[in-house]
Scaffold this motif. Structure first.
Motif, PDB file in Angstrom:
ATOM      1  N   GLY A  75       0.818  -1.208   0.000  1.00 18.21           N
ATOM      2  CA  GLY A  75       0.000   0.000   0.000  1.00 18.21           C
ATOM      3  C   GLY A  75       0.850   1.256   0.000  1.00 18.21           C
ATOM      4  O   GLY A  75       2.069   1.197   0.169  1.00 18.21           O
ATOM      5  N   THR A  76       0.186   2.358  -0.180  1.00 20.46           N
ATOM      6  CA  THR A  76       0.893   3.630  -0.151  1.00 20.46           C
ATOM      7  C   THR A  76       1.260   3.969   1.288  1.00 20.46           C
ATOM      8  O   THR A  76       0.571   3.566   2.233  1.00 20.46           O
ATOM      9  N   SER A  80      -3.560   5.698   1.686  1.00 24.22           N
ATOM     10  CA  SER A  80      -4.694   6.053   0.832  1.00 24.22           C
ATOM     11  C   SER A  80      -5.064   4.948  -0.161  1.00 24.22           C
ATOM     12  O   SER A  80      -6.205   4.898  -0.626  1.00 24.22           O
ATOM     13  N   VAL A  81      -4.129   4.069  -0.493  1.00 27.79           N
ATOM     14  CA  VAL A  81      -4.387   2.992  -1.447  1.00 27.79           C
ATOM     15  C   VAL A  81      -3.786   1.703  -0.905  1.00 27.79           C
ATOM     16  O   VAL A  81      -2.648   1.689  -0.430  1.00 27.79           O
ATOM     17  N   SER A  82      -4.561   0.629  -0.974  1.00 27.46           N
ATOM     18  CA  SER A  82      -4.035  -0.695  -0.637  1.00 27.46           C
ATOM     19  C   SER A  82      -4.231  -1.597  -1.849  1.00 27.46           C
ATOM     20  O   SER A  82      -5.163  -1.416  -2.625  1.00 27.46           O
ATOM     21  N   CYS A  83      -3.325  -2.562  -2.002  1.00 27.28           N
ATOM     22  CA  CYS A  83      -3.349  -3.441  -3.174  1.00 27.28           C
ATOM     23  C   CYS A  83      -3.130  -4.880  -2.743  1.00 27.28           C
ATOM     24  O   CYS A  83      -2.344  -5.154  -1.845  1.00 27.28           O
ATOM     25  N   CYS A 103      -5.699  -2.800  -6.895  1.00 25.89           N
ATOM     26  CA  CYS A 103      -5.680  -1.782  -5.838  1.00 25.89           C
ATOM     27  C   CYS A 103      -7.064  -1.210  -5.538  1.00 25.89           C
ATOM     28  O   CYS A 103      -7.963  -1.227  -6.376  1.00 25.89           O
ATOM     29  N   SER A 104      -7.181  -0.682  -4.335  1.00 25.69           N
ATOM     30  CA  SER A 104      -8.451  -0.158  -3.843  1.00 25.69           C
ATOM     31  C   SER A 104      -8.949   1.049  -4.635  1.00 25.69           C
ATOM     32  O   SER A 104     -10.130   1.375  -4.577  1.00 25.69           O
ATOM     33  N   ASP A 105      -8.081   1.691  -5.399  1.00 30.32           N
ATOM     34  CA  ASP A 105      -8.505   2.821  -6.228  1.00 30.32           C
ATOM     35  C   ASP A 105      -8.949   2.381  -7.619  1.00 30.32           C
ATOM     36  O   ASP A 105      -9.188   3.200  -8.499  1.00 30.32           O
ATOM     37  N   HIS A 107      -7.199   0.593  -9.833  1.00 30.59           N
ATOM     38  CA  HIS A 107      -6.102   0.422 -10.780  1.00 30.59           C
ATOM     39  C   HIS A 107      -5.321  -0.854 -10.481  1.00 30.59           C
ATOM     40  O   HIS A 107      -5.124  -1.204  -9.326  1.00 30.59           O
ATOM     41  N   ARG A 109      -1.613  -2.550 -10.747  1.00 36.06           N
ATOM     42  CA  ARG A 109      -0.236  -2.075 -10.759  1.00 36.06           C
ATOM     43  C   ARG A 109       0.696  -3.269 -10.710  1.00 36.06           C
ATOM     44  O   ARG A 109       0.263  -4.403 -10.541  1.00 36.06           O
ATOM     45  N   TRP A 142       5.481   3.627  -1.619  1.00 37.72           N
ATOM     46  CA  TRP A 142       4.823   2.354  -1.349  1.00 37.72           C
ATOM     47  C   TRP A 142       5.585   1.542  -0.316  1.00 37.72           C
ATOM     48  O   TRP A 142       6.794   1.655  -0.192  1.00 37.72           O
TER      49      TRP A 142
END
Length: 170
Positions: A75-76, A80-83, A103-105, A107, A109, A142
Motif C-alpha cells: 500500500g501507499t 490512501s491505497v491498498s493493493c 488496488c483499492s482505487d 487500478h 499495478r 509504497w
C-alpha cells in the motif's frame, strides 16, 4: 504482445538497480514456482495465506487464516491505497519478484519485491522478509504495512497446510 507489454512494464518498474529479465521460461523459475506460506508472525492476532505460484505465471491464493484473509498486500505510505496480489508474476529466480496487484482505487499495478537473502534462502523453517522495492516504478511512496510479513517456500501444498494447522488447529 501482452507478454511484451508486461516485460516492458517489469523493466520500467525494477529500474537500473535490478537485473534484466529475459523472455522464456526463466521468467517463472523453479526458485519461485510452487506453494508459499506468507504469514504475519509478529502480529498477536496472527494471519497467514497460502499462495500457489504456477509455472505459467498465474498466482492463486489458497487457504488462509482467518478464512479468506490475504497477507499478500502492499500500500501507499499515506494509507490512501491498498493493493492485493492477483498475478501474474515473474522473477529472476534470485532476489527479485514482480507481481501484479489489484488496488483499492480501481487500478492494477506491478509490485516489485526484493528478497535480500535470496529466494533460495526462504525454504524450510527459515522464512524471508522481502522488501517492497517499488510499485509501478515508484520507490518512495509504497510499502508493506505493518504487521511485518514472512515468506516461506513450502515443499508442497501439504507442507503449507501443516504450517497453517499449527496456528489454526484445523
Amino acid at each position: 504482445m501482452k507478454h511484451l507489454a508486461w516485460t516492458i512494464l517489469l523493466f520500467l518498474a525494477v529500474g537500473c538497480a535490478s537485473p534484466s529479465v529475459t523472455h522464456g521460461p526463466e521468467l517463472h523459475p523453479d526458485a519461485v514456482t510452487g506453494h508459499w506460506y506468507v504469514d504475519q508472525p509478529m502480529h498477536a492476532l496472527y494471519e497467514a495465506t497460502i499462495y500457489h505460484f504456477r509455472g505459467d505465471g498465474r498466482l492463486e491464493a489458497g487457504d488462509a487464516f482467518p478464512e479468506d484473509y490475504r497477507t499478500g498486500t502492499v500500500g501507499t505510505r499515506d494509507l490512501s491505497v491498498s493493493c492485493e496480489f492477483t498475478g501474474p508474476w515473474e522473477s529472476d529466480g534470485e532476489h527479485w519478484l514482480t507481481v501484479r496487484v489489484a488496488c483499492s482505487d480501481g487500478h492494477d499495478r506491478v509490485a516489485v519485491l526484493y528478497f535480500e537473502q535470496g529466494l533460495d534462502a526462504c525454504e524450510g523453517d527459515h522464512g524471508c522478509f522481502p522488501l517492497v522495492h517499488s510499485v509501478d516504478g515508484d520507490t518512495e511512496g509504497w510499502t508493506r504495512h505493518w504487521p511485518e510479513w514472512m515468506w516461506t517456500r513450502c515443499a508442497d501444498e501439504d507442507d503449507c497446510l501443516s504450517r497453517l494447522r499449527l496456528w489454526t488447529g484445523r
